[in-house]
Design a protein around this motif. Sequence first.
Motif, PDB file in Angstrom:
ATOM      1  N   ARG A 201     -62.145  -4.653-112.668  1.00  0.00           N
ATOM      2  CA  ARG A 201     -62.423  -6.009-112.949  1.00  0.00           C
ATOM      3  C   ARG A 201     -61.318  -7.176-112.498  1.00  0.00           C
ATOM      4  O   ARG A 201     -61.026  -7.950-112.021  1.00  0.00           O
ATOM      5  N   TRP A 217     -63.913 -13.117-116.746  1.00  0.00           N
ATOM      6  CA  TRP A 217     -62.669 -12.532-118.350  1.00  0.00           C
ATOM      7  C   TRP A 217     -63.283 -13.278-119.652  1.00  0.00           C
ATOM      8  O   TRP A 217     -62.189 -12.308-120.464  1.00  0.00           O
ATOM      9  N   ALA A 220     -64.240  -9.623-121.011  1.00  0.00           N
ATOM     10  CA  ALA A 220     -63.213  -8.355-120.397  1.00  0.00           C
ATOM     11  C   ALA A 220     -63.427  -8.079-122.244  1.00  0.00           C
ATOM     12  O   ALA A 220     -62.824  -6.372-122.046  1.00  0.00           O
TER      13      ALA A 220
END
Length: 243
Positions: A201, A217, A220
Motif C-alpha cells: 500500500r 488509507w 489500511a
Amino acid sequence: MDYSLTTRLAAEFIGTALLVMLGNGAVANVDLKGTKGHGSDWMLIAVGYGVGVMLPAMMFGAISGNHINPAFTLGLAMNGLFPWAEVLPYIGAQLLGAFIGQLIVVITYKPYFDQTTNPRHILGTFSTIDNTDSKLFGFINEFVGSFILFLGALGITKAPFFQDNLGTAHLALGFLVWTLVASFGGPTGPGLNPARDFAPRVLHAILPLKHKGSSNWDYAWVPVVAPIAASILGIFIYKSLFM
C-alpha cells in the motif's frame, strides 16, 4: 543447525518477497487488462497465494521458522514462543521483503497497469479492499480468516503427527492458505498478513501509476490490526489447550 540472525532475516526477507510476488502476481494476472490471465476465476488467485506460502515454507521453515508475517511474529512473542529481541528485526525484514516483492510485480506487469482504468483493480493488486467498503465487516472477515490461519499454522507445525516429518507440515501450510483464500477471500482479498498489505500500500501511494486512484488509507488499519489480534488469540488458545 542453528542459524545466525542475519541468515534468518535473509530468509524472512526472501520468503515474504516470494509470497507477495506469487500472490499479488496472481491478482495482477487476473485483474489487469491485457494479460493472458485476465478475467480468470478466483481459484487462480487462491493457487498463487497458497503456493506463495508453501514455497517459502519448504525453503525456509527449518531456517527462520518461515514467519513471513508480522502478525505471526507478534503472536508468538506475546505468547512466549519467540524472543522479543528479534521481533523488530523480523518485522523489518518482512516489510522490506513485501515492498520489494510488490515492486517486482509492478515492474513485470507495468504495461498492463497502464491499460487498466479501474482504480479498485489496480489497488487490489497491491492491497486489500472490503468489497462493501465496510471496515466492520472487513475486520470480521480478516479476523476470522487470520484466526484460522494462525491456529492452523501452529497446530500443523507443533502437532505430534508431523514431528517426524516437518517438511510435510510446511507443505500443508500452503494448502491451508489456498483453502482460506478460496473460502474467505471473497470479501476483502484477503490480507491475513500486515506486511502483505501495508508495504504494497505504501508503494501504491508512492508510484505514479495511471488511473491508480486512492490508496484507501482510512481502511489500511483493518488488515494490520485484525490479523495481529487474531494471531495473539489463536496462538494463545492452541498453546493453552495443546502445548
